[in-house]
Design an enzyme around this catalytic site. Structure first.
Site, PDB file in Angstrom:
ATOM      1  N   SER A   1       0.919  -1.121  -0.024  1.00  0.00           N
ATOM      2  CA  SER A   1       0.016   0.030   0.214  1.00  0.00           C
ATOM      3  C   SER A   1       0.707   1.163   0.255  1.00  0.00           C
ATOM      4  O   SER A   1       1.888   1.292   0.515  1.00  0.00           O
ATOM      5  CB  SER A   1      -0.791  -0.069   1.172  1.00  0.00           C
TER       6      SER A   1
ATOM      7  N   LYS B   1       1.907  -3.008   6.520  1.00  0.00           N
ATOM      8  CA  LYS B   1       2.352  -3.488   5.190  1.00  0.00           C
ATOM      9  C   LYS B   1       3.896  -3.044   5.067  1.00  0.00           C
ATOM     10  O   LYS B   1       4.538  -3.916   4.411  1.00  0.00           O
ATOM     11  CB  LYS B   1       1.650  -2.413   4.293  1.00  0.00           C
TER      12      LYS B   1
ATOM     13  N   TYR C   1      -2.235   0.587  10.030  1.00  0.00           N
ATOM     14  CA  TYR C   1      -2.472  -0.219   8.673  1.00  0.00           C
ATOM     15  C   TYR C   1      -1.145  -0.074   7.807  1.00  0.00           C
ATOM     16  O   TYR C   1      -0.687  -1.020   7.336  1.00  0.00           O
ATOM     17  CB  TYR C   1      -3.629   0.198   7.908  1.00  0.00           C
TER      18      TYR C   1
HETATM   19  N1  UFG Z   1     -12.923  10.350   3.132  1.00  0.00           N
HETATM   20  C1  UFG Z   1     -13.794  11.350   3.510  1.00  0.00           C
HETATM   21  N2  UFG Z   1     -15.126  10.791   4.122  1.00  0.00           N
HETATM   22  C2  UFG Z   1     -15.403   9.460   4.056  1.00  0.00           C
HETATM   23  C3  UFG Z   1     -14.319   8.605   3.609  1.00  0.00           C
HETATM   24  C4  UFG Z   1     -12.957   9.058   3.321  1.00  0.00           C
HETATM   25  O1  UFG Z   1     -13.598  12.483   3.474  1.00  0.00           O
HETATM   26  O2  UFG Z   1     -16.385   8.894   4.522  1.00  0.00           O
HETATM   27  C5  UFG Z   1     -11.639  11.023   2.624  1.00  0.00           C
HETATM   28  C6  UFG Z   1     -10.401  10.443   3.490  1.00  0.00           C
HETATM   29  O3  UFG Z   1      -9.946  11.381   4.497  1.00  0.00           O
HETATM   30  C7  UFG Z   1      -9.371  10.561   2.404  1.00  0.00           C
HETATM   31  C8  UFG Z   1      -9.921  10.336   1.054  1.00  0.00           C
HETATM   32  O4  UFG Z   1     -11.367  10.415   1.186  1.00  0.00           O
HETATM   33  O5  UFG Z   1      -8.976  11.938   2.560  1.00  0.00           O
HETATM   34  C9  UFG Z   1      -9.780   8.731   0.766  1.00  0.00           C
HETATM   35  O6  UFG Z   1     -10.041   7.945   1.862  1.00  0.00           O
HETATM   36  P1  UFG Z   1     -10.202   6.370   1.738  1.00  0.00           P
HETATM   37  O7  UFG Z   1     -10.468   5.849   3.186  1.00  0.00           O
HETATM   38  O8  UFG Z   1     -10.872   6.167   0.353  1.00  0.00           O
HETATM   39  O9  UFG Z   1      -8.368   6.025   1.287  1.00  0.00           O
HETATM   40  P2  UFG Z   1      -7.306   6.300   2.071  1.00  0.00           P
HETATM   41  O10 UFG Z   1      -6.531   7.237   1.285  1.00  0.00           O
HETATM   42  O11 UFG Z   1      -7.401   6.456   3.374  1.00  0.00           O
HETATM   43  O12 UFG Z   1      -6.740   4.898   2.195  1.00  0.00           O
HETATM   44  C10 UFG Z   1      -6.498   4.083   0.873  1.00  0.00           C
HETATM   45  C11 UFG Z   1      -6.645   2.703   1.045  1.00  0.00           C
HETATM   46  C12 UFG Z   1      -5.410   2.396   1.624  1.00  0.00           C
HETATM   47  C13 UFG Z   1      -4.137   3.200   0.923  1.00  0.00           C
HETATM   48  C14 UFG Z   1      -4.459   4.273   0.873  1.00  0.00           C
HETATM   49  C15 UFG Z   1      -3.281   5.064  -0.180  1.00  0.00           C
HETATM   50  O13 UFG Z   1      -7.648   2.137   1.641  1.00  0.00           O
HETATM   51  O14 UFG Z   1      -5.223   0.881   1.493  1.00  0.00           O
HETATM   52  O15 UFG Z   1      -5.439   4.684  -0.124  1.00  0.00           O
HETATM   53  O16 UFG Z   1      -3.377   6.362  -0.414  1.00  0.00           O
HETATM   54  F1  UFG Z   1      -2.955   2.769   1.294  1.00  0.00           F
END
Ligand code: UFG
Length: 321
Positions: free
Chosen positions: A116, A144, A140
């Site tokens: 990741s 990884k 998380y």
């Molecule tokens: N977000 C919101 N509201 C929500 C969900 C997400 O504002 O209800 C925002 C998060 O704060 C973040 C963005 O949307 O800014 C993306 O969030 P995600 O949870 O979809 O994804 P992440 O970036 O946190 O994590 C994902 C994968 C990980 C990976 C990562 C790499 O789940 O496995 O991308 O960037 F490591």
């Protein structure tokens, strides 16, 4: 080549299985169906219901003349990992060690792993390449990172050759509609936006609008799962001809904000999406985008399904029902 796809009934795993079958690999899937779904099963693959935390079940699967393992099974929600690290230690670390040890026992020497972008933490330069310092800011991401260190040791000591694929933000659905399983209680942005668009939920919270980005919301590099799937197939072909392990980013180098994702989804689906701003979520970097030049050089891979319209429309195609 007989591949054991661990976690092959899940969202990314089932796209990987489809791609492997299309390329004539023999596929056995090992999945505990905790998040995987029977609706994601393909007739041409064998399915073994089992858990990586159960060594006997794992050994029985590995004993079926397996040539290579693709390991996708893991917990994957950044926010949850900060609240319940013990789940992540157990599934991602202990589970992966069980897989490695079972591979040793059954003399399986090739591994493709779902890593990741979370291993990098908050980037110190963009786009992030594989030489970027590793400083995970979520538990998380740490799991990884930790597993990649194990792989390096198992390569050196036991000759297991690996390709660790550092996914950026996995999104989208198979464009032919061959994978239709929806995640229960999704934690990632796009499925949540989709549920807000189809009325499954009343709206969503945007975690933070005070980041130093063009509209104050976080920027991510969204990569279509069908592009991720292709990279796994190419990684197996690579391991058949090369004896050097690799760690590779999979992304597009293009950054999209949370608000841009919501607005584009409204435009393409014609649905109004309600949202409110909420405090920042622990473990979130403001911006992260990938350089995938190394994957291009080593595997001949590049993203071809990942334009934003295709990402949103292929996902809506499943969620609108
Ligand atoms: N977000 C919101 N509201 C929500 C969900 C997400 O504002 O209800 C925002 C998060 O704060 C973040 C963005 O949307 O800014 C993306 O969030 P995600 O949870 O979809 O994804 P992440 O970036 O946190 O994590 C994902 C994968 C990980 C990976 C990562 C790499 O789940 O496995 O991308 O960037 F490591």
């Amino acid at each position: 080549m007989h591949v054991l796809v661990i976690g092959g009934a899940g969202y990314i795993g089932s796209h990987v299985v489809k791609n492997l079958l299309k390329n004539n690999f023999q596929v056995s899937v090992f999945d505990n169906l905790s998040t995987g779904k029977k609706i994601n099963f393909f007739d041409k693959a064998d399915y073994i219901i089992g858990d990586i935390l159960n060594k006997e079940e794992l050994d029985a699967a590995m004993a079926r003349n397996v040539d290579a393992v693709i390991l996708l099974a893991a917990k994957k929600a950044v926010g949850e990992s900060m609240e319940t690290p013990e789940l992540y230690a157990q599934n991602n670390i202990c589970g992966t060690v069980n897989v490695l040890n079972s591979m040793c026992k059954h003399n399986v020497k090739k591994l493709v792993f779902s890593s990741s972008a979370a291993v990098y933490g908050s980037p110190v330069y963009l786009p992030v390449d594989e030489k970027h310092p590793l400083n995970p800011i979520s538990f998380y991401g740490f799991t990884k990172y930790d597993m990649e260190k194990y792989f390096e040791w198992y390569d050196q000591l036991k000759g297991i050759k690996f390709v660790s694929l550092r996914y950026f933000n996995a999104v989208g659905y198979d464009e032919n509609g061959d994978v239709r399983g929806l995640e229960d209680n999704p934690q990632n942005l796009l499925p949540i936006v989709m549920e807000a668009a189809n009325g499954t939920r009343s709206g969503l919270k945007i975690f933070g609008n005070d980041y130093d980005t063009r509209d104050g919301t976080c920027i991510r590099d969204y990569i279509h799962v069908s592009d991720l799937a292709t990279a796994h197939t190419k990684a197996l072909s690579y391991l058949n001809t090369s004896s050097e392990s690799q760690i590779l980013n999979l992304g597009t180098a293009t950054g999209i904000t949370v608000l841009e994702m919501i607005k584009k989804t409204e435009e393409l689906t014609g649905k109004k999406i309600s949202y409110e701003f909420a405090p920042r979520r622990a473990g979130d970097p403001a911006v992260i985008t990938a350089s995938a030049q190394k994957a291009r050089d080593i595997l001949g891979w590049k993203a071809t399904h990942s334009d934003l319209n295709n990402i949103i429309l292929s996902t809506w195609n499943v969620y609108k029902e």
